[in-house]
Design a protein around this motif. Structure first.
Motif, PDB file in Angstrom:
ATOM      1  N   PHE A 182       4.337  14.246 -22.696  1.00  0.00           N
ATOM      2  CA  PHE A 182       4.725  14.808 -21.407  1.00  0.00           C
ATOM      3  C   PHE A 182       6.224  14.671 -21.251  1.00  0.00           C
ATOM      4  N   LYS A 183       6.756  15.403 -20.294  1.00  0.00           N
ATOM      5  CA  LYS A 183       8.165  15.347 -19.958  1.00  0.00           C
ATOM      6  C   LYS A 183       8.272  15.243 -18.448  1.00  0.00           C
ATOM      7  N   GLY A 184       8.992  14.236 -17.959  1.00  0.00           N
ATOM      8  CA  GLY A 184       9.139  14.086 -16.518  1.00  0.00           C
ATOM      9  C   GLY A 184       8.681  12.723 -16.043  1.00  0.00           C
ATOM     10  N   ALA A 185       7.989  12.691 -14.907  1.00  0.00           N
ATOM     11  CA  ALA A 185       7.582  11.432 -14.275  1.00  0.00           C
ATOM     12  C   ALA A 185       6.076  11.241 -14.391  1.00  0.00           C
ATOM     13  N   GLY A 186       5.685  10.258 -15.161  1.00  0.00           N
ATOM     14  CA  GLY A 186       4.290   9.875 -15.243  1.00  0.00           C
ATOM     15  C   GLY A 186       4.059   8.642 -14.384  1.00  0.00           C
ATOM     16  N   VAL A 187       2.943   8.609 -13.670  1.00  0.00           N
ATOM     17  CA  VAL A 187       2.670   7.477 -12.796  1.00  0.00           C
ATOM     18  C   VAL A 187       1.883   6.408 -13.545  1.00  0.00           C
ATOM     19  N   ALA A 188       2.354   5.177 -13.439  1.00  0.00           N
ATOM     20  CA  ALA A 188       1.589   4.024 -13.912  1.00  0.00           C
ATOM     21  C   ALA A 188       0.642   3.647 -12.779  1.00  0.00           C
ATOM     22  N   ILE A 189      -0.497   4.324 -12.736  1.00  0.00           N
ATOM     23  CA  ILE A 189      -1.360   4.288 -11.558  1.00  0.00           C
ATOM     24  C   ILE A 189      -2.036   2.931 -11.397  1.00  0.00           C
ATOM     25  N   ILE A 190      -2.167   2.516 -10.139  1.00  0.00           N
ATOM     26  CA  ILE A 190      -2.819   1.241  -9.856  1.00  0.00           C
ATOM     27  C   ILE A 190      -4.338   1.406  -9.975  1.00  0.00           C
ATOM     28  N   THR A 191      -5.031   0.285 -10.077  1.00  0.00           N
ATOM     29  CA  THR A 191      -6.492   0.274 -10.037  1.00  0.00           C
ATOM     30  C   THR A 191      -6.924  -0.296  -8.693  1.00  0.00           C
ATOM     31  N   ASP A 237     -15.531  -6.471  -2.703  1.00  0.00           N
ATOM     32  CA  ASP A 237     -16.314  -7.342  -3.567  1.00  0.00           C
ATOM     33  C   ASP A 237     -15.673  -7.543  -4.936  1.00  0.00           C
ATOM     34  N   GLY A 238     -14.505  -6.944  -5.150  1.00  0.00           N
ATOM     35  CA  GLY A 238     -13.761  -7.144  -6.389  1.00  0.00           C
ATOM     36  C   GLY A 238     -13.969  -6.084  -7.443  1.00  0.00           C
ATOM     37  N   GLY A 239     -14.953  -5.208  -7.270  1.00  0.00           N
ATOM     38  CA  GLY A 239     -15.183  -4.152  -8.252  1.00  0.00           C
ATOM     39  C   GLY A 239     -14.198  -3.013  -8.117  1.00  0.00           C
ATOM     40  N   ILE A 240     -14.151  -2.165  -9.119  1.00  0.00           N
ATOM     41  CA  ILE A 240     -13.249  -1.012  -9.092  1.00  0.00           C
ATOM     42  C   ILE A 240     -13.739  -0.002  -8.060  1.00  0.00           C
ATOM     43  N   ASN A 241     -12.828   0.449  -7.234  1.00  0.00           N
ATOM     44  CA  ASN A 241     -13.136   1.445  -6.209  1.00  0.00           C
ATOM     45  C   ASN A 241     -12.837   2.830  -6.784  1.00  0.00           C
ATOM     46  N   TYR A 242     -13.836   3.422  -7.412  1.00  0.00           N
ATOM     47  CA  TYR A 242     -13.632   4.699  -8.080  1.00  0.00           C
ATOM     48  C   TYR A 242     -13.389   5.834  -7.082  1.00  0.00           C
ATOM     49  N   THR A 243     -13.996   5.765  -5.916  1.00  0.00           N
ATOM     50  CA  THR A 243     -13.759   6.795  -4.897  1.00  0.00           C
ATOM     51  C   THR A 243     -12.291   6.819  -4.498  1.00  0.00           C
ATOM     52  N   GLU A 244     -11.717   5.646  -4.308  1.00  0.00           N
ATOM     53  CA  GLU A 244     -10.302   5.582  -3.925  1.00  0.00           C
ATOM     54  C   GLU A 244      -9.400   5.938  -5.104  1.00  0.00           C
ATOM     55  N   PHE A 245      -9.825   5.594  -6.305  1.00  0.00           N
ATOM     56  CA  PHE A 245      -9.064   6.000  -7.489  1.00  0.00           C
ATOM     57  C   PHE A 245      -8.950   7.519  -7.549  1.00  0.00           C
ATOM     58  N   ASP A 246     -10.032   8.197  -7.229  1.00  0.00           N
ATOM     59  CA  ASP A 246      -9.994   9.665  -7.223  1.00  0.00           C
ATOM     60  C   ASP A 246      -9.008  10.184  -6.177  1.00  0.00           C
ATOM     61  N   ILE A 249      -0.705  10.939 -15.933  1.00  0.00           N
ATOM     62  CA  ILE A 249      -1.351   9.766 -15.369  1.00  0.00           C
ATOM     63  C   ILE A 249      -1.470   8.726 -16.469  1.00  0.00           C
ATOM     64  N   ILE A 250      -0.891   7.558 -16.231  1.00  0.00           N
ATOM     65  CA  ILE A 250      -1.004   6.457 -17.186  1.00  0.00           C
ATOM     66  C   ILE A 250      -1.963   5.450 -16.572  1.00  0.00           C
ATOM     67  N   VAL A 251      -3.137   5.322 -17.147  1.00  0.00           N
ATOM     68  CA  VAL A 251      -4.228   4.542 -16.572  1.00  0.00           C
ATOM     69  C   VAL A 251      -4.435   3.259 -17.366  1.00  0.00           C
ATOM     70  N   ALA A 252      -4.822   2.209 -16.647  1.00  0.00           N
ATOM     71  CA  ALA A 252      -5.149   0.917 -17.260  1.00  0.00           C
ATOM     72  C   ALA A 252      -3.952   0.307 -17.992  1.00  0.00           C
ATOM     73  N   GLY A 253      -2.797   0.393 -17.334  1.00  0.00           N
ATOM     74  CA  GLY A 253      -1.611  -0.280 -17.845  1.00  0.00           C
ATOM     75  C   GLY A 253      -1.334  -1.539 -17.039  1.00  0.00           C
ATOM     76  N   THR A 254      -0.075  -1.965 -17.029  1.00  0.00           N
ATOM     77  CA  THR A 254       0.301  -3.153 -16.267  1.00  0.00           C
ATOM     78  C   THR A 254      -0.002  -2.960 -14.784  1.00  0.00           C
ATOM     79  N   PRO A 286       1.656  -5.536  -9.978  1.00  0.00           N
ATOM     80  CA  PRO A 286       1.602  -4.529  -8.922  1.00  0.00           C
ATOM     81  C   PRO A 286       1.344  -5.079  -7.521  1.00  0.00           C
ATOM     82  N   ILE A 287       1.718  -6.309  -7.250  1.00  0.00           N
ATOM     83  CA  ILE A 287       1.458  -6.870  -5.923  1.00  0.00           C
ATOM     84  C   ILE A 287       2.082  -6.006  -4.821  1.00  0.00           C
ATOM     85  N   PRO A 288       3.394  -5.722  -4.869  1.00  0.00           N
ATOM     86  CA  PRO A 288       3.984  -4.956  -3.758  1.00  0.00           C
ATOM     87  C   PRO A 288       3.485  -3.516  -3.665  1.00  0.00           C
ATOM     88  N   VAL A 289       3.281  -2.849  -4.810  1.00  0.00           N
ATOM     89  CA  VAL A 289       2.893  -1.439  -4.747  1.00  0.00           C
ATOM     90  C   VAL A 289       1.481  -1.289  -4.183  1.00  0.00           C
TER      91      VAL A 289
END
Length: 295
Positions: free
Chosen positions: A4-13, A18-27, A41-46, A252-255
């Motif tokens: 890719f060329k440009g700005a890729g997001v290091a997306i949060i999870t 209850d601590g599980g992944i919120n897939y609805t909010e991820f969408d 979209i850069i997924v499952a990074g830092t 990713p605490i602040p973001v």
């Protein structure tokens, strides 16, 4: 050919209460990014807290992201590990899931030699066919992938095509790009250095900032590519106080706190990361209000 060329997001999870992944909010977060011009979209990074995901969660998140994005922008999966065998397994599964590329962080804690780093990345690359970006972040990994090693890997291993450069040392970045002679795709891993890296020949940024202001982060890159360097630099400088606030505690605490303030259900980080301290939350809110994100 660049992934890719440009700005890729290091997306949060995002996590549920209850601590599980919120897939609805991820969408929702994914749609927010795509609708506002994110280039990848850069997924499952830092930023995605991969270090505290189980292997099952990690792979399910990658598969879900690929399905949600549905080819609209490239998906790059974080599949790095300090165990070469684990990195191979995660990368193979990411390729099977349909990821457009993988991002491999340098092995953390082990403190491998440059030869060890070369062998590690080469071994992973030989197990898959999709493109690979290296991820150099010495402050977290405890070792630095030297420019010579990055160039060697990109020249000798066909599907290693570039690097997310989060070392913060612009002199080392300049040396890398000089040695590379156009054979390494370099992406800034630091939001405060997007324009400087582009000016040296970089392809873009893998960005934390883009979680919060995807359109503006995209525009920093696009304006530069259109040779509107003054406008690009102005956007970069305008975002500096916000960037500072987004890194007032470890990412990713602040973001995640910022996204919660914006009305998303990002949740809180997994331990050992904790919620943003109140003094820093006030600092973040002030920066977001000054930028016009919050009323």
């Amino acid at each position: 050919m660049s992934i890719f060329k440009g700005a890729g997001v290091a997306i949060i999870t995002p996590f549920r209460e209850d601590g599980g992944i919120n897939y609805t909010e991820f969408d929702k977060l994914t749609e927010f990014q795509i609708q506002n011009g994110t280039d990848a979209i850069i997924v499952a990074g830092t930023s995605g807290e991969a270090s505290t995901l189980t292997h099952g969660e990690h792979l399910n998140l990658i598969r879900h992201c690929v399905r949600t994005v549905a080819g609209r922008v490239p998906v790059i999966a974080g599949t790095g590990s300090n165990c070469t065998e684990t990195a191979v397994k995660l990368s193979v599964e990411a390729e099977r899931a349909g990821a457009d590329g993988v991002l491999l962080v340098s092995p953390y804690y082990n403190k491998a030699t440059q030869n060890g780093l070369y062998q590690h990345f080469k071994t992973v690359a030989e197990a898959i066919q999709i493109p690979i970006l290296l991820y150099n972040i010495p402050s977290r990994a405890g070792c630095n992938i030297q420019p010579e090693t990055i160039v060697r890997l990109c020249r000798e291993v066909e599907n290693i095509v570039g690097v997310k450069d989060a070392g913060g040392d612009i002199s080392q970045t300049a040396k890398l790009l000089a040695l590379a002679e156009g054979e390494v795709d370099v992406y800034s891993g630091n939001d405060d250095q997007i324009v400087p890296v582009l000016s040296l020949g970089g392809k873009g940024v893998i960005s934390v900032l883009s979680n919060v202001i995807p359109r503006q982060t995209h525009d920093i890159c696009q304006l530069y590519f259109e040779e509107k360097t003054a406008e690009s630099a102005a956007l970069q400088l305008q975002s500096m106080k916000l960037i500072e606030a987004l890194f007032c505690e470890v990412n990713p605490i602040p973001v995640k706190s910022a996204l919660n303030l914006m009305g998303f259900a990002a949740g809180i980080p997994r331990m050992p990361l904790t919620e943003l301290e109140e003094v820093n939350k006030r600092k973040l809110e002030q920066a977001m209000k000054a930028y016009g994100i919050l009323g």
